[in-house]
Enzyme design. Structure first.
Site, PDB file in Angstrom:
ATOM      1  N   ASN A   9      -0.941  66.476  91.188  1.00  0.00           N
ATOM      2  CA  ASN A   9      -1.568  65.351  91.872  1.00  0.00           C
ATOM      3  C   ASN A   9      -1.814  65.765  93.317  1.00  0.00           C
ATOM      4  OD1 ASN A   9      -2.294  62.927  93.033  1.00  0.00           O
ATOM      5  ND2 ASN A   9      -0.225  62.045  92.963  1.00  0.00           N
ATOM      6  N   TRP A  10      -3.060  65.981  93.653  1.00  0.00           N
ATOM      7  CA  TRP A  10      -3.388  66.492  94.996  1.00  0.00           C
ATOM      8  C   TRP A  10      -3.402  65.384  96.051  1.00  0.00           C
ATOM      9  CZ3 TRP A  10      -8.011  70.402  94.065  1.00  0.00           C
ATOM     10  CH2 TRP A  10      -7.554  71.452  93.253  1.00  0.00           C
ATOM     11  N   LYS A  11      -3.236  64.154  95.630  1.00  0.00           N
ATOM     12  CA  LYS A  11      -3.218  63.011  96.562  1.00  0.00           C
ATOM     13  C   LYS A  11      -4.425  63.075  97.506  1.00  0.00           C
ATOM     14  CE  LYS A  11       1.774  63.040  96.283  1.00  0.00           C
ATOM     15  NZ  LYS A  11       2.936  62.283  96.600  1.00  0.00           N
ATOM     16  N   HIS A  95       0.248  55.022  89.989  1.00  0.00           N
ATOM     17  CA  HIS A  95       1.112  55.856  90.837  1.00  0.00           C
ATOM     18  C   HIS A  95       1.853  54.963  91.836  1.00  0.00           C
ATOM     19  CE1 HIS A  95       2.384  58.848  93.761  1.00  0.00           C
ATOM     20  NE2 HIS A  95       2.235  59.745  92.793  1.00  0.00           N
ATOM     21  N   GLU A  97       2.441  55.253  94.861  1.00  0.00           N
ATOM     22  CA  GLU A  97       1.765  55.062  96.154  1.00  0.00           C
ATOM     23  C   GLU A  97       0.705  53.969  96.046  1.00  0.00           C
ATOM     24  OE1 GLU A  97       0.852  59.191  96.785  1.00  0.00           O
ATOM     25  OE2 GLU A  97       2.979  59.576  97.101  1.00  0.00           O
ATOM     26  N   GLU A 167       8.505  58.620  87.512  1.00  0.00           N
ATOM     27  CA  GLU A 167       8.587  59.126  88.882  1.00  0.00           C
ATOM     28  C   GLU A 167       9.456  58.186  89.713  1.00  0.00           C
ATOM     29  OE1 GLU A 167       5.082  61.793  89.893  1.00  0.00           O
ATOM     30  OE2 GLU A 167       4.357  59.764  90.180  1.00  0.00           O
ATOM     31  N   GLY A 173       7.956  63.009  97.204  1.00  0.00           N
ATOM     32  CA  GLY A 173       7.651  63.492  98.554  1.00  0.00           C
ATOM     33  C   GLY A 173       8.844  63.527  99.483  1.00  0.00           C
ATOM     34  N   SER A 213       9.339  65.514  93.676  1.00  0.00           N
ATOM     35  CA  SER A 213       9.829  66.742  94.321  1.00  0.00           C
ATOM     36  C   SER A 213      10.098  67.872  93.330  1.00  0.00           C
ATOM     37  CB  SER A 213      11.061  66.439  95.178  1.00  0.00           C
ATOM     38  OG  SER A 213      10.725  65.534  96.217  1.00  0.00           O
ATOM     39  N   GLY A 234       3.399  66.735  93.015  1.00  0.00           N
ATOM     40  CA  GLY A 234       2.587  66.411  94.183  1.00  0.00           C
ATOM     41  C   GLY A 234       2.508  67.595  95.131  1.00  0.00           C
ATOM     42  N   GLY A 235       3.369  67.612  96.144  1.00  0.00           N
ATOM     43  CA  GLY A 235       3.321  68.607  97.222  1.00  0.00           C
ATOM     44  C   GLY A 235       3.204  70.046  96.734  1.00  0.00           C
TER      45      GLY A 235
END
Ligand code: PEP
Length: 251
Positions: A9-11, A95, A97, A167, A173, A213, A234-235
Site C-alpha cells: 500500500n503506497w498510501k 483502510h 486511515e 491491521e 506506521g 509495520s 505500507g512503509g
C-alpha cells in the site's frame, strides 16, 4: 491450499516517475516469486502508468479505495469500473486511515465492497482495532462488528473475490508490530467468524493478511503462523529492495 498474498500500500506517496521507477526496480527482484501473489497499490493518478510498467510481469495492480456508484454527480470520486479501466484487478477498502481521517463506517465499507465485487475486482477489506480498544479488551468485539458490517448481504460465492486484511491500528506506521502470537490469535478469530457466517469450507478458503509495520525482519515469523496468509505492507513497500525481501520471505 491458500496462495499467499503480499500487497504494498503506497498510501499518499510517489509521483508518476517515482512510481514507475519503483516498479521497474521491483520487477527483476520478484520475477521468480511463484509462491505468492504480488500486488502494488499506488495513488489513483499513477495507476495507468504503473499498469503499463508492470505489463507482462507477475505484479498485480490495486487501487487504495473506490466509490460505490458507477458514475454520476459525485465530484472527486472514482468508481470500480474506472479502476478496472485503469488496469486494476484489486482494490483496498476500509483502510484504518480512511476510517480515522475520512469518517469511513462499516456501512460505507459494505457499499464499496458490493460495488467493487460487481465490477469484478478482488477486494482487500481492512479491519482492525485501535490501541484503546485493545487495552479495553474489546479487540474481538470490534473485529466481529467490522466483519459482520462489511459482509452484510455478501453471498458465500462472493468470498472468492474477497481478501481480509487484519491491521491493528496501533501497529500501522508505528514500527510496533503485533507479535506472531497476537496476529495469529486475531487471524484465527476472524477465520472463526467467517466459519460462523459462511461455513467451514469458506473459512478455510479465505485469505487473511496481516498489516502493521511488516518488514523484511519480521515477515518470516508472521508467515509461519497457520492463519496468516500474507501481508499488507505500507512503509516497507515504498522501496524495491525492502518490498522484494518481504515478497521473497520463502528464500
Ligand atoms: C498499511 O498501510 O496498511 C500499513 C500496514 O502500513 P505500515 O506497514 O507502514 O505499518
Amino acid at each position: 491450499m491458500r496462495k499467499p498474498v503480499i500487497a504494498g500500500n503506497w498510501k499518499l506517496f510517489k509521483t508518476t516517475s517515482e512510481a514507475v521507477e519503483l516498479v521497474n526496480g521491483l520487477k527483476p527482484l520478484v520475477n521468480s516469486a511463484n509462491h505468492c501473489e504480488i500486488i502494488v497499490a499506488p495513488v489513483f493518478t499513477v495507476l495507468t502508468s504503473v499498469n503499463q510498467a508492470i505489463s507482462g510481469s507477475n505484479i498485480n495492480l490495486s487501487a487504495q479505495d473506490c466509490f460505490w456508484e458507477e458514475e454520476g454527480a459525485f465530484t472527486g470520486e472514482v468508481s470500480p469500473r474506472m479502476l478496472v479501466d485503469a488496469g486494476c484487478s484489486h482494490v483496498i477498502i476500509g483502510h484504518s486511515e480512511r476510517r480515522q481521517y475520512f469518517g469511513e463506517t462499516d456501512e460505507m465499507v459494505n457499499k464499496r465492497l458490493k460495488a467493487a465485487l460487481k465490477s469484478g475486482l478482488t477486494v482487500i477489506v481492512c479491519i482492525g482495532e485501535t490501541l484503546a480498544e485493545r487495552e479495553a479488551n474489546n479487540t474481538f468485539d470490534i473485529l466481529r462488528t467490522q466483519v459482520s458490517g462489511a459482509m452484510a448481504g455478501i453471498a458465500a460465492e462472493d468470498l472468492k473475490g474477497i481478501i481480509i486484511a487484519y491491521e491493528p491500528v496501533w501497529a500501522i506506521g508505528t514500527g510496533r508490530t503485533a507479535t506472531d502470537q497476537q496476529a495469529q490469535e486475531a487471524h484465527a478469530f476472524i477465520r472463526r467468524l467467517i466459519m460462523e457466517l459462511y461455513g467451514a469450507d469458506a473459512a478455510q478458503g479465505i485469505r487473511i493478511l496481516y498489516g502493521g509495520s511488516v518488514k523484511p525482519e519480521n515477515i518470516k515469523g508472521l508467515m509461519g503462523q497457520p492463519d496468516i496468509d500474507g501481508a499488507l505492507v505500507g512503509g516497507a513497500s515504498l522501496k524495491a529492495d525492502s518490498f522484494a525481501a518481504i515478497v521473497n520471505y520463502d528464500k
